[in-house]
Design an enzyme around this catalytic site. Structure first.
Site: not given
Ligand SMILES: [Zn+2]
Length: 151
Positions: A55-60, A68, A100, A103
């Site tokens: 998973n690659v999150e973001n401040a936005s 996945e 989720c 995905c």
């Molecule tokens: Zn997902």
């Protein structure tokens, strides 16, 4: 120790173990500073190539991408669109967590009969198919079904 159900991907126990291990290795690279919820995925394609994702999150926040989908997009980018199995890894020890809804829909784009291994940190897994994870789904074939004519 595997809690099995449904379809096998036709992989050997060794191949499954490798896939599960790679999903947990990919989890180590998760960029999850906001949720602190690390996820990894390893995708076994038709020809045996394994693509991984984290998973690659973001401040936005809405721009975050799950492990996945990252793995699937990696595979498609490299020209692979037929998948046999995916292993999904989290840090949760108490249960086998499922992907989720977004995905599941992206998985379904590439068929309903392939296998998803939901795994725990101890490398145990539960086997499901994409069709079991997303029953009564909408897919590419639905776009070509007969429609009433518009006015
Ligand atoms: Zn997902």
């Amino acid at each position: 120790m595997a809690e099995k159900s449904a379809a096998s991907a036709g992989l050997t126990d060794e191949q499954i173990h490798e896939l599960v291990q790679k999903s947990h290795q990919a989890k180590q690279r998760a960029y999850a500073p906001y949720s602190n919820f690390r996820v990894g995925a390893a995708l076994h394609t038709e020809d045996g190539t394994i693509f991984t994702g984290c998973n690659v999150e973001n401040a936005s926040y809405p721009l975050c991408c799950c492990a996945e989908r990252t793995a699937i997009f990696n595979a498609v980018t490299e020209g692979c669109r037929t998948f046999r199995a995916m292993a999904v890894a989290t840090d949760v020890e108490s249960e086998f967590l499922a992907p989720c809804g977004s995905c599941r829909q992206v998985m379904r784009e590439f068929g309903t009969d392939w296998t998803v291994y939901l795994t725990k940190p101890d490398l145990s897994y539960r086997t499901m198919t994409v069709g079991e994870l997303l029953p009564c789904s909408f897919g590419p074939d639905d776009l070509n079904k007969p429609k009433v004519k518009g006015q």
